[in-house]
Motif scaffolding. Structure first.
Motif, PDB file in Angstrom:
ATOM      1  N   ILE A   1      53.629  48.834  35.930  1.00 33.09           N
ATOM      2  CA  ILE A   1      52.895  47.579  36.089  1.00 33.09           C
ATOM      3  C   ILE A   1      53.256  46.910  37.411  1.00 33.09           C
ATOM      4  O   ILE A   1      52.371  46.480  38.159  1.00 33.09           O
ATOM      5  CB  ILE A   1      53.152  46.640  34.894  1.00 33.09           C
ATOM      6  N   ILE A   2      54.535  46.812  37.714  1.00 35.15           N
ATOM      7  CA  ILE A   2      54.969  46.181  38.965  1.00 35.15           C
ATOM      8  C   ILE A   2      54.441  46.949  40.161  1.00 35.15           C
ATOM      9  O   ILE A   2      53.946  46.360  41.127  1.00 35.15           O
ATOM     10  CB  ILE A   2      56.507  46.046  38.995  1.00 35.15           C
ATOM     11  N   GLU A   3      54.508  48.271  40.108  1.00 36.32           N
ATOM     12  CA  GLU A   3      54.013  49.112  41.202  1.00 36.32           C
ATOM     13  C   GLU A   3      52.515  48.900  41.434  1.00 36.32           C
ATOM     14  O   GLU A   3      52.072  48.708  42.571  1.00 36.32           O
ATOM     15  CB  GLU A   3      54.285  50.582  40.879  1.00 36.32           C
ATOM     16  N   VAL A   4      51.728  48.910  40.377  1.00 38.23           N
ATOM     17  CA  VAL A   4      50.279  48.730  40.493  1.00 38.23           C
ATOM     18  C   VAL A   4      49.959  47.326  41.010  1.00 38.23           C
ATOM     19  O   VAL A   4      49.105  47.161  41.881  1.00 38.23           O
ATOM     20  CB  VAL A   4      49.577  49.015  39.149  1.00 38.23           C
ATOM     21  N   CYS A   5      50.641  46.324  40.488  1.00 35.42           N
ATOM     22  CA  CYS A   5      50.409  44.953  40.952  1.00 35.42           C
ATOM     23  C   CYS A   5      50.706  44.833  42.452  1.00 35.42           C
ATOM     24  O   CYS A   5      49.926  44.232  43.195  1.00 35.42           O
ATOM     25  CB  CYS A   5      51.252  43.963  40.159  1.00 35.42           C
ATOM     26  N   ASP A   6      51.824  45.402  42.887  1.00 33.43           N
ATOM     27  CA  ASP A   6      52.182  45.365  44.306  1.00 33.43           C
ATOM     28  C   ASP A   6      51.108  46.023  45.168  1.00 33.43           C
ATOM     29  O   ASP A   6      50.720  45.492  46.215  1.00 33.43           O
ATOM     30  CB  ASP A   6      53.534  46.045  44.552  1.00 33.43           C
ATOM     31  N   LYS A   7      50.615  47.182  44.726  1.00 31.70           N
ATOM     32  CA  LYS A   7      49.579  47.890  45.489  1.00 31.70           C
ATOM     33  C   LYS A   7      48.281  47.083  45.556  1.00 31.70           C
ATOM     34  O   LYS A   7      47.671  46.967  46.613  1.00 31.70           O
ATOM     35  CB  LYS A   7      49.299  49.261  44.872  1.00 31.70           C
ATOM     36  N   LYS A   8      47.865  46.527  44.422  1.00 27.73           N
ATOM     37  CA  LYS A   8      46.625  45.745  44.385  1.00 27.73           C
ATOM     38  C   LYS A   8      46.731  44.503  45.265  1.00 27.73           C
ATOM     39  O   LYS A   8      45.801  44.168  45.994  1.00 27.73           O
ATOM     40  CB  LYS A   8      46.286  45.330  42.947  1.00 27.73           C
ATOM     41  N   ILE A   9      47.862  43.823  45.209  1.00 27.82           N
ATOM     42  CA  ILE A   9      48.074  42.625  46.019  1.00 27.82           C
ATOM     43  C   ILE A   9      48.070  42.995  47.499  1.00 27.82           C
ATOM     44  O   ILE A   9      47.462  42.297  48.315  1.00 27.82           O
ATOM     45  CB  ILE A   9      49.378  41.910  45.621  1.00 27.82           C
ATOM     46  N   ALA A  10      48.726  44.096  47.853  1.00 34.31           N
ATOM     47  CA  ALA A  10      48.770  44.535  49.249  1.00 34.31           C
ATOM     48  C   ALA A  10      47.376  44.883  49.770  1.00 34.31           C
ATOM     49  O   ALA A  10      47.045  44.600  50.926  1.00 34.31           O
ATOM     50  CB  ALA A  10      49.708  45.733  49.400  1.00 34.31           C
ATOM     51  N   LEU A  11      46.554  45.498  48.928  1.00 34.64           N
ATOM     52  CA  LEU A  11      45.209  45.911  49.342  1.00 34.64           C
ATOM     53  C   LEU A  11      44.196  44.775  49.358  1.00 34.64           C
ATOM     54  O   LEU A  11      43.354  44.700  50.254  1.00 34.64           O
ATOM     55  CB  LEU A  11      44.684  47.007  48.411  1.00 34.64           C
ATOM     56  N   LYS A  12      44.269  43.903  48.359  1.00 36.78           N
ATOM     57  CA  LYS A  12      43.193  42.924  48.180  1.00 36.78           C
ATOM     58  C   LYS A  12      43.640  41.473  48.244  1.00 36.78           C
ATOM     59  O   LYS A  12      42.835  40.570  48.070  1.00 36.78           O
ATOM     60  CB  LYS A  12      42.486  43.181  46.863  1.00 36.78           C
ATOM     61  N   GLY A  13      44.916  41.227  48.444  1.00 30.93           N
ATOM     62  CA  GLY A  13      45.407  39.862  48.569  1.00 30.93           C
ATOM     63  C   GLY A  13      45.951  39.297  47.273  1.00 30.93           C
ATOM     64  O   GLY A  13      45.807  39.875  46.194  1.00 30.93           O
ATOM     65  N   ASP A  14      46.556  38.137  47.381  1.00 27.28           N
ATOM     66  CA  ASP A  14      47.263  37.504  46.273  1.00 27.28           C
ATOM     67  C   ASP A  14      46.338  37.034  45.159  1.00 27.28           C
ATOM     68  O   ASP A  14      46.783  36.767  44.057  1.00 27.28           O
ATOM     69  CB  ASP A  14      48.085  36.324  46.802  1.00 27.28           C
ATOM     70  N   ASN A  15      45.059  36.957  45.429  1.00 28.18           N
ATOM     71  CA  ASN A  15      44.115  36.440  44.444  1.00 28.18           C
ATOM     72  C   ASN A  15      43.464  37.544  43.601  1.00 28.18           C
ATOM     73  O   ASN A  15      42.600  37.260  42.781  1.00 28.18           O
ATOM     74  CB  ASN A  15      43.038  35.616  45.158  1.00 28.18           C
TER      75      ASN A  15
ATOM     76  N   PHE B   1      44.556  45.554  31.967  1.00 27.66           N
ATOM     77  CA  PHE B   1      45.613  46.512  31.634  1.00 27.66           C
ATOM     78  C   PHE B   1      45.176  47.956  31.888  1.00 27.66           C
ATOM     79  O   PHE B   1      46.006  48.846  32.014  1.00 27.66           O
ATOM     80  CB  PHE B   1      46.139  46.324  30.206  1.00 27.66           C
ATOM     81  N   TYR B   2      43.875  48.193  31.983  1.00 23.50           N
ATOM     82  CA  TYR B   2      43.389  49.539  32.302  1.00 23.50           C
ATOM     83  C   TYR B   2      43.789  49.976  33.710  1.00 23.50           C
ATOM     84  O   TYR B   2      43.814  51.169  34.006  1.00 23.50           O
ATOM     85  CB  TYR B   2      41.873  49.625  32.174  1.00 23.50           C
ATOM     86  N   ALA B   3      44.111  49.039  34.579  1.00 26.41           N
ATOM     87  CA  ALA B   3      44.494  49.361  35.959  1.00 26.41           C
ATOM     88  C   ALA B   3      45.767  50.207  36.022  1.00 26.41           C
ATOM     89  O   ALA B   3      46.018  50.869  37.025  1.00 26.41           O
ATOM     90  CB  ALA B   3      44.701  48.077  36.765  1.00 26.41           C
TER      91      ALA B   3
ATOM     92  N   ILE C   1      43.272  39.221  34.787  1.00 31.02           N
ATOM     93  CA  ILE C   1      44.326  38.255  35.102  1.00 31.02           C
ATOM     94  C   ILE C   1      44.791  38.534  36.527  1.00 31.02           C
ATOM     95  O   ILE C   1      44.791  39.674  36.984  1.00 31.02           O
ATOM     96  CB  ILE C   1      45.525  38.417  34.128  1.00 31.02           C
ATOM     97  N   LYS C   2      45.226  37.500  37.219  1.00 29.72           N
ATOM     98  CA  LYS C   2      45.739  37.659  38.578  1.00 29.72           C
ATOM     99  C   LYS C   2      46.957  38.586  38.560  1.00 29.72           C
ATOM    100  O   LYS C   2      47.859  38.443  37.733  1.00 29.72           O
ATOM    101  CB  LYS C   2      46.133  36.316  39.188  1.00 29.72           C
TER     102      LYS C   2
ATOM    103  N   LYS D   1      50.415  37.036  38.602  1.00 27.58           N
ATOM    104  CA  LYS D   1      50.834  36.445  37.329  1.00 27.58           C
ATOM    105  C   LYS D   1      51.377  37.526  36.388  1.00 27.58           C
ATOM    106  O   LYS D   1      52.408  37.332  35.755  1.00 27.58           O
ATOM    107  CB  LYS D   1      49.676  35.712  36.664  1.00 27.58           C
ATOM    108  N   VAL D   2      50.684  38.652  36.320  1.00 27.05           N
ATOM    109  CA  VAL D   2      51.131  39.758  35.461  1.00 27.05           C
ATOM    110  C   VAL D   2      52.509  40.248  35.934  1.00 27.05           C
ATOM    111  O   VAL D   2      53.421  40.438  35.129  1.00 27.05           O
ATOM    112  CB  VAL D   2      50.114  40.906  35.463  1.00 27.05           C
ATOM    113  N   LYS D   3      52.647  40.410  37.240  1.00 28.83           N
ATOM    114  CA  LYS D   3      53.917  40.878  37.801  1.00 28.83           C
ATOM    115  C   LYS D   3      55.048  39.898  37.457  1.00 28.83           C
ATOM    116  O   LYS D   3      56.132  40.312  37.046  1.00 28.83           O
ATOM    117  CB  LYS D   3      53.797  41.036  39.315  1.00 28.83           C
ATOM    118  N   GLU D   4      54.802  38.602  37.611  1.00 25.25           N
ATOM    119  CA  GLU D   4      55.807  37.593  37.285  1.00 25.25           C
ATOM    120  C   GLU D   4      56.189  37.650  35.809  1.00 25.25           C
ATOM    121  O   GLU D   4      57.374  37.536  35.463  1.00 25.25           O
ATOM    122  CB  GLU D   4      55.282  36.193  37.617  1.00 25.25           C
TER     123      GLU D   4
END
Length: 72
Positions: free
Chosen positions: A9-23, A28-30, A59-60, A63-66
């Motif tokens: 989850i943390i890895e996917v969140c980091d990748k998504k944020i890096a690619l598309k921004g903090d918003n 959960f399918y991601a 969900i952002k 937020k999921v990562k936190e």
């Protein structure tokens, strides 16, 4: 939540944020490939997302990562 799922989850969140921004939002399918190759882990993620926290479908990522890092 097992460590394998927490790390994923943390890895996917980091990748998504890096690619598309903090918003960027995600569901959960991601955290899984298009084919259901690990149904037990998928159900654990779904239970955490839907039953435990009653989160909306999207969900952002930050937020999921936190939440995961806070052991919620």
């Amino acid at each position: 939540m097992r460590p394998e799922l927490r790390s994923k989850i943390i890895e996917v969140c980091d990748k998504k944020i890096a690619l598309k921004g903090d918003n960027v939002g995600l569901s959960f399918y991601a955290f899984f490939a298009n084919k259901n190759d690990n149904p037990e882990l998928l159900m654990e993620a779904a239970t955490w997302w839907i039953q435990t926290h009653q989160l909306d479908h999207f969900i952002k990522a930050h937020k999921v990562k936190e939440m995961v890092q806070s052991n919620l």
